[in-house]
Design a protein around this motif. Structure first.
Motif, short mmCIF file in Angstrom:
data_model
loop_
_atom_site.label_atom_id
_atom_site.label_comp_id
_atom_site.label_asym_id
_atom_site.label_seq_id
_atom_site.Cartn_x
_atom_site.Cartn_y
_atom_site.Cartn_z
N THR A 171 0.83 -1.19 0.00
CA THR A 171 0.00 0.00 0.00
C THR A 171 0.87 1.25 0.00
OG1 THR A 171 -0.12 0.16 2.39
CG2 THR A 171 -1.80 -1.22 1.29
N VAL A 172 0.27 2.35 -0.38
CA VAL A 172 1.01 3.61 -0.47
C VAL A 172 1.53 4.05 0.90
CG1 VAL A 172 0.82 6.06 -1.06
CG2 VAL A 172 -0.24 4.34 -2.53
N ALA A 173 0.70 3.90 1.93
CA ALA A 173 1.11 4.31 3.28
C ALA A 173 2.33 3.51 3.75
CB ALA A 173 -0.04 4.15 4.25
N ASN A 174 2.33 2.21 3.48
CA ASN A 174 3.46 1.38 3.88
C ASN A 174 4.72 1.75 3.12
OD1 ASN A 174 1.92 0.03 5.75
ND2 ASN A 174 1.51 -1.72 4.43
N LYS A 175 4.57 2.03 1.82
CA LYS A 175 5.72 2.44 1.00
C LYS A 175 6.30 3.74 1.56
CE LYS A 175 6.84 0.34 -2.92
NZ LYS A 175 8.08 -0.40 -3.00
N SER A 176 5.43 4.66 1.90
CA SER A 176 5.87 5.95 2.43
C SER A 176 6.58 5.77 3.77
CB SER A 176 4.66 6.86 2.59
OG SER A 176 5.07 8.15 2.97
N LYS A 177 6.04 4.92 4.63
CA LYS A 177 6.68 4.64 5.92
C LYS A 177 8.06 4.04 5.71
CE LYS A 177 2.77 3.17 8.39
NZ LYS A 177 2.15 2.22 9.29
N LEU A 178 8.16 3.13 4.74
CA LEU A 178 9.45 2.50 4.45
C LEU A 178 10.46 3.55 4.02
CD1 LEU A 178 11.24 -0.02 4.09
CD2 LEU A 178 10.30 -0.22 1.77
N LYS A 179 10.06 4.43 3.11
CA LYS A 179 10.97 5.48 2.64
C LYS A 179 11.43 6.37 3.79
CE LYS A 179 9.59 5.88 -2.24
NZ LYS A 179 9.63 4.51 -2.50
N VAL A 180 10.51 6.77 4.64
CA VAL A 180 10.86 7.62 5.79
C VAL A 180 11.82 6.89 6.71
CG1 VAL A 180 9.94 8.69 7.90
CG2 VAL A 180 8.77 9.02 5.71
N SER A 181 11.56 5.61 6.98
CA SER A 181 12.45 4.87 7.88
C SER A 181 13.82 4.65 7.26
CB SER A 181 11.81 3.56 8.32
OG SER A 181 11.67 2.67 7.25
N ILE A 182 13.88 4.52 5.92
CA ILE A 182 15.18 4.39 5.24
C ILE A 182 15.97 5.68 5.39
CG2 ILE A 182 16.27 4.23 2.96
CD1 ILE A 182 14.05 2.17 2.24
N VAL A 183 15.32 6.81 5.15
CA VAL A 183 16.00 8.11 5.28
C VAL A 183 16.47 8.31 6.72
CG1 VAL A 183 15.69 10.61 5.17
CG2 VAL A 183 14.81 9.18 3.32
N GLN A 184 15.63 7.95 7.68
CA GLN A 184 16.03 8.10 9.08
C GLN A 184 17.21 7.20 9.42
OE1 GLN A 184 12.24 7.25 10.92
NE2 GLN A 184 11.74 9.42 11.14
N GLY A 185 17.21 5.97 8.89
CA GLY A 185 18.32 5.05 9.12
C GLY A 185 19.61 5.58 8.53
N ILE A 186 19.53 6.14 7.34
CA ILE A 186 20.71 6.72 6.70
C ILE A 186 21.20 7.93 7.49
CG2 ILE A 186 21.53 7.92 4.63
CD1 ILE A 186 19.75 5.93 3.01
N ASP A 187 20.27 8.74 7.96
CA ASP A 187 20.66 9.89 8.79
C ASP A 187 21.40 9.45 10.05
OD1 ASP A 187 19.59 11.69 7.00
OD2 ASP A 187 17.75 12.05 8.14
N ARG A 188 21.02 8.28 10.59
CA ARG A 188 21.68 7.75 11.78
C ARG A 188 22.92 6.93 11.42
NH1 ARG A 188 16.36 6.21 12.97
NH2 ARG A 188 16.96 4.04 12.70
N LYS A 189 23.23 6.88 10.13
CA LYS A 189 24.41 6.18 9.62
C LYS A 189 24.38 4.67 9.90
CE LYS A 189 27.66 10.09 9.64
NZ LYS A 189 26.87 11.02 9.02
N VAL A 190 23.19 4.09 9.77
CA VAL A 190 23.04 2.64 9.90
C VAL A 190 23.61 2.01 8.64
CG1 VAL A 190 21.36 0.76 10.08
CG2 VAL A 190 20.99 2.89 11.36
N ALA A 191 24.39 0.95 8.78
CA ALA A 191 24.93 0.24 7.61
C ALA A 191 23.76 -0.20 6.73
CB ALA A 191 25.75 -0.95 8.05
N LEU A 192 23.87 0.01 5.43
CA LEU A 192 22.76 -0.25 4.53
C LEU A 192 22.36 -1.72 4.51
CD1 LEU A 192 23.56 2.14 1.54
CD2 LEU A 192 22.18 2.55 3.59
N ASP A 193 23.32 -2.62 4.63
CA ASP A 193 22.95 -4.04 4.66
C ASP A 193 22.17 -4.36 5.94
OD1 ASP A 193 25.37 -3.46 5.95
OD2 ASP A 193 26.33 -5.32 5.37
N ASP A 194 22.55 -3.74 7.05
CA ASP A 194 21.80 -3.91 8.30
C ASP A 194 20.41 -3.29 8.19
OD1 ASP A 194 24.01 -5.15 9.40
OD2 ASP A 194 24.68 -3.38 10.52
N LEU A 195 20.33 -2.15 7.52
CA LEU A 195 19.05 -1.47 7.33
C LEU A 195 18.10 -2.34 6.51
CD1 LEU A 195 17.51 1.15 7.93
CD2 LEU A 195 18.52 2.11 5.85
#
Length: 108
Positions: free
Chosen positions: A1-25
């Motif tokens: 669903t669109v809401a889930n896709k949007s949540k995923l994108k936000v959580s990806i950006v937040q993870g990158i901002d926190r410098k989480v390793a991409l494979d771990d993310l």
């Protein structure tokens, strides 16, 4: 669903901002690494600046980073297929990661 896709994108950006390793993310989101890269590419194409330098510096040698960045500076297109064809010595994920960096740096 669109809401889930949007949540995923936000959580990806937040993870990158926190410098989480991409494979771990990717693992924490329950998706394949290539799917994560596709999501990040979509985020960058939508105009959001993403800084993945911390991960690139961790997983790639500086020579590789320099070679790939130079390729995208000189390439006539940002086509991933062309880049993979032109750069057979590099893995697809390496090329995609550098393309994300390049697009974020130059286009956004």
């Amino acid at each position: 669903t669109v809401a889930n896709k949007s949540k995923l994108k936000v959580s990806i950006v937040q993870g990158i901002d926190r410098k989480v390793a991409l494979d771990d993310l990717a693992e924490s989101k329950g998706i394949e690494f290539s799917e994560l890269l596709s999501e990040i590419e979509a985020i960058v194409y939508s105009g959001t600046k993403i800084n993945v330098d911390y991960f690139l510096n961790e997983v790639m040698d500086q020579d590789v980073l320099d070679d790939l960045y130079a390729y995208f500076q000189e390439a006539e297109t940002d086509s991933i297929d062309e880049a993979i064809e032109e750069l057979p010595e590099y893995e697809e994920s390496e090329i995609r990661l550098m393309r994300i960096k390049f697009l974020s740096d130059m286009a956004n």
